[in-house]
Design a protein around this motif. Structure first.
Motif, short mmCIF file in Angstrom:
data_model
loop_
_atom_site.label_atom_id
_atom_site.label_comp_id
_atom_site.label_asym_id
_atom_site.label_seq_id
_atom_site.Cartn_x
_atom_site.Cartn_y
_atom_site.Cartn_z
N LEU A 109 -5.72 3.07 5.67
CA LEU A 109 -4.38 2.77 5.17
C LEU A 109 -3.50 4.02 5.19
CD1 LEU A 109 -5.29 0.42 2.17
CD2 LEU A 109 -4.52 -0.21 4.47
N ALA A 110 -4.10 5.18 4.94
CA ALA A 110 -3.33 6.43 5.03
C ALA A 110 -2.86 6.67 6.46
CB ALA A 110 -4.18 7.60 4.53
N LEU A 111 -3.70 6.34 7.43
CA LEU A 111 -3.30 6.48 8.83
C LEU A 111 -2.10 5.59 9.15
CD1 LEU A 111 -6.76 6.57 10.65
CD2 LEU A 111 -4.96 8.32 10.83
N ARG A 112 -2.11 4.36 8.69
CA ARG A 112 -0.99 3.46 8.94
C ARG A 112 0.28 3.99 8.29
NH1 ARG A 112 -1.03 -1.53 10.58
NH2 ARG A 112 0.61 -2.02 9.06
N PHE B 207 0.82 -1.21 0.00
CA PHE B 207 0.00 0.00 0.00
C PHE B 207 0.86 1.26 0.00
CE2 PHE B 207 -2.76 -3.03 2.51
CZ PHE B 207 -3.53 -3.38 1.42
N GLY B 208 2.04 1.19 0.63
CA GLY B 208 2.88 2.37 0.73
C GLY B 208 4.34 2.02 0.85
N THR B 209 5.06 2.79 1.66
CA THR B 209 6.51 2.62 1.76
C THR B 209 6.95 1.87 3.01
OG1 THR B 209 6.87 4.69 2.98
CG2 THR B 209 6.77 4.83 0.58
N THR B 210 6.01 1.49 3.86
CA THR B 210 6.39 0.92 5.16
C THR B 210 5.72 -0.43 5.43
OG1 THR B 210 4.60 2.14 6.26
CG2 THR B 210 6.76 3.21 6.14
N LEU C 44 1.11 6.41 -1.00
CA LEU C 44 0.23 5.27 -1.21
C LEU C 44 0.22 4.91 -2.69
CD1 LEU C 44 -2.91 6.07 1.01
CD2 LEU C 44 -1.07 4.45 1.50
N VAL C 45 0.17 3.60 -2.97
CA VAL C 45 0.02 3.11 -4.33
C VAL C 45 -1.48 3.01 -4.60
CG1 VAL C 45 0.56 1.24 -5.94
CG2 VAL C 45 2.18 1.82 -4.11
N ALA C 46 -1.99 3.95 -5.35
CA ALA C 46 -3.44 4.13 -5.50
C ALA C 46 -4.13 2.87 -6.00
CB ALA C 46 -3.72 5.31 -6.42
N ALA C 47 -3.57 2.22 -7.01
CA ALA C 47 -4.22 1.05 -7.60
C ALA C 47 -4.35 -0.08 -6.58
CB ALA C 47 -3.45 0.57 -8.82
N ASN C 48 -3.33 -0.27 -5.74
CA ASN C 48 -3.37 -1.34 -4.75
C ASN C 48 -4.38 -1.04 -3.64
OD1 ASN C 48 -1.36 -2.42 -6.29
ND2 ASN C 48 0.28 -2.07 -4.81
N VAL C 49 -4.46 0.22 -3.26
CA VAL C 49 -5.46 0.61 -2.26
C VAL C 49 -6.86 0.36 -2.79
CG1 VAL C 49 -6.42 2.56 -0.97
CG2 VAL C 49 -3.93 2.30 -1.18
N ASP C 50 -7.10 0.75 -4.03
CA ASP C 50 -8.43 0.55 -4.63
C ASP C 50 -8.75 -0.93 -4.76
OD1 ASP C 50 -8.63 3.30 -4.81
OD2 ASP C 50 -8.11 3.39 -6.94
N ALA C 51 -7.76 -1.72 -5.17
CA ALA C 51 -7.99 -3.17 -5.34
C ALA C 51 -8.30 -3.82 -4.00
CB ALA C 51 -6.77 -3.81 -5.98
N PHE C 52 -7.63 -3.40 -2.95
CA PHE C 52 -7.86 -3.96 -1.62
C PHE C 52 -9.27 -3.62 -1.13
CE2 PHE C 52 -7.49 -3.50 3.08
CZ PHE C 52 -7.25 -4.83 3.39
N ALA C 53 -9.73 -2.42 -1.46
CA ALA C 53 -11.05 -1.97 -0.99
C ALA C 53 -12.19 -2.68 -1.69
CB ALA C 53 -11.19 -0.46 -1.17
#
Length: 466
Positions: free
Chosen positions: A255-258, A215-218, A232-241
């Motif tokens: 995910l942005a909070l994490r 989802f991101g760098t961490t 955040l990797v937008a496509a991966n966030v959308d796919a997860f949702a």
């Protein structure tokens, strides 16, 4: 046998495919190389047939391009980073990786901005100074590949030496160790380049596959940027949702909070990144290879088949023999990763609960996802012998929650002030006893300070004079 020296892949004239490849690789030295192989009892034509070298000019051109790429000069690098980069980009683009739309970028940046506001109420650590980003998968690869280099090169270097040693033992009996091939090509150098290419393929495959999962760098617990910044990797966030009961906006915010919480931690605990990477390096320095096991494995592999070598590598054939020192380093790394992930988990939940109805469900989903890992993480584990996921995430989260209940969020965050304050495995085993053990450790340290003051003739009750 006196074929045309100018033969190249795709040329006609009856020159066998294998010979075209050898002449393109060795030039004027090809005749001597072929003669030497035959004198040693090798049939180049039979070897080529066994390896499946095609006679079709177009297919042969592809083979030749692969050979040229595999043997491309890589300097002293144990990993062919050009190959790793190109393969990671190809893998990241598999299935499509379009540039982000303006709407996607805005959604990610808005979520990261809101996350920072909510985190202000959950931790005293301030926001990262890095510029927030919305990335495609290819952009994630470009930004994080330098850290993959830091992580993999120490291990790859040791394994490359072992690989050269094992394959070098397969030279014909009686051949001198410093045998040079015609054209001035050193067999050891060829083998090192082959090992470099194999590792390049493996790292590229792992990084490219991870680009579809993160989802991101961490996400892996280690900060993948030299200078932390939330992304955040937008496509991966959308796919997860997709398919979840929670709305996509809520998933994105969680995910942005994490991501923002982890980035705050790595930004304002400056020793943490170096501590984690140093633990990986300590593991790498202790690598020893079971030469007998490696040589046994090599006997069953066609050394001219890079795909077979890559598969053997991904299956752990060349995995290092774990020593007691390495086990200790792995335990330290595992504990540190769990503490990082547990802190992020606890702080994220505290920030999200007042705002996101599905916080607990999302928290549990992420916990299970991190505990299970993915195919790319497993590939990386096979490559360097490290599993970059926290096995004790729940224990670590419970410990941070206990510290918060006992002394508040400020005390929880203050634990990161120095590496000597970090909890250990005993604290993960018994979170409720952490406070008393810490108090005892502080008392012991104070007693040592008093003893030193007396030895130095100082007032043991005097405070700091600086």
């Amino acid at each position: 046998m006196s074929p045309d020296n100018s033969a190249v892949p795709g040329a006609d004239g009856g020159v066998p495919a294998w010979e075209q490849v050898m002449r393109a690789m060795l030039g004027d030295g090809a005749d001597e190389a072929i003669r030497e192989l035959q004198e040693r009892g090798f049939d180049p034509g039979a070897m080529a047939a066994a390896s499946g070298l095609p006679d079709d000019p177009a297919a042969l051109q592809q083979v030749f391009a692969q050979v040229q790429s595999l043997l491309a000069a890589s300097g002293d690098d144990p990993v062919n980073w050009k190959m790793a980069h190109d393969l990671a980009r190809q893998q990241a683009a598999a299935g499509g990786d379009p540039s982000l739309t303006t709407a996607q970028t805005r959604q990610v940046l808005d979520a990261l901005a809101v996350a920072e506001l909510w985190l202000d109420a959950a931790t005293d650590l301030p926001p990262s100074t890095g510029v927030p980003r919305a990335w495609s998968r290819a952009e994630w690869v470009e930004a994080t590949l330098p850290t993959w280099r830091t992580l993999t090169e120490p291990v790859a270097s040791s394994l490359s030496v072992a690989l050269v040693g094992a394959l070098g033992g397969a030279l014909p009996e009686g051949a001198p160790e410093d045998l040079a091939l015609p054209g001035g090509i050193d067999p050891g150098q060829l083998l090192r380049q082959l090992g470099s290419a194999v590792f390049g393929m493996q790292v590229g495959q792992a990084a490219g596959t991870l680009a579809h999962e993160v989802f991101g760098t961490t996400d892996i617990g280690l900060p993948l940027l030299d200078r932390p910044a939330p992304a955040l990797v937008a496509a991966n966030v959308d796919a997860f949702a997709e398919g979840l009961d929670a709305p996509a906006d809520e998933v994105r915010l969680f995910l942005a909070l994490r991501e923002a919480a982890a980035t705050r931690l790595f930004t304002h605990v400056p020793w943490l990144r170096a501590h984690l990477l140093a633990t990986v390096e300590a593991y790498a320095r202790g690598i020893t290879i079971d030469a007998d096991q490696l040589e046994e494995a090599v006997r069953s592999i066609d050394v001219t088949d890079t795909a077979a070598l890559q598969q053997a590598l991904s299956g752990g054939v060349f995995a290092p023999h774990t020593t007691p020192a390495q086990k200790a380093a792995l335990e330290r790394l595992e504990t540190a990763l769990a503490l990082v992930e547990g802190w992020v988990d606890e702080v994220t939940a505290a920030a999200a609960l007042p705002h996101l109805p599905h916080t607990m469900a999302l928290r549990e989903m992420i916990r299970r996802r991190r505990a299970a890992g993915g195919p790319a993480e497993q590939t990386f584990a096979n490559l360097v012998g490290l599993e970059l996921r926290p096995r004790r995430l729940r224990d670590a989260a419970a410990l941070w929650a206990q510290i918060t209940r006992d002394n508040g969020a400020a005390a929880r965050d203050a634990v990161w002030d120095h590496p000597d304050l970090l909890p250990g495995t005993e604290d993960l085993d018994d979170p409720s006893g952490y406070a008393s053990r810490r108090a005892t450790a502080v008392d012991d340290a104070a007693e040592v300070d008093r003893a030193l003051a007396e030895i130095l003739g100082e007032d043991p009750n005097a405070g700091p004079t600086g």
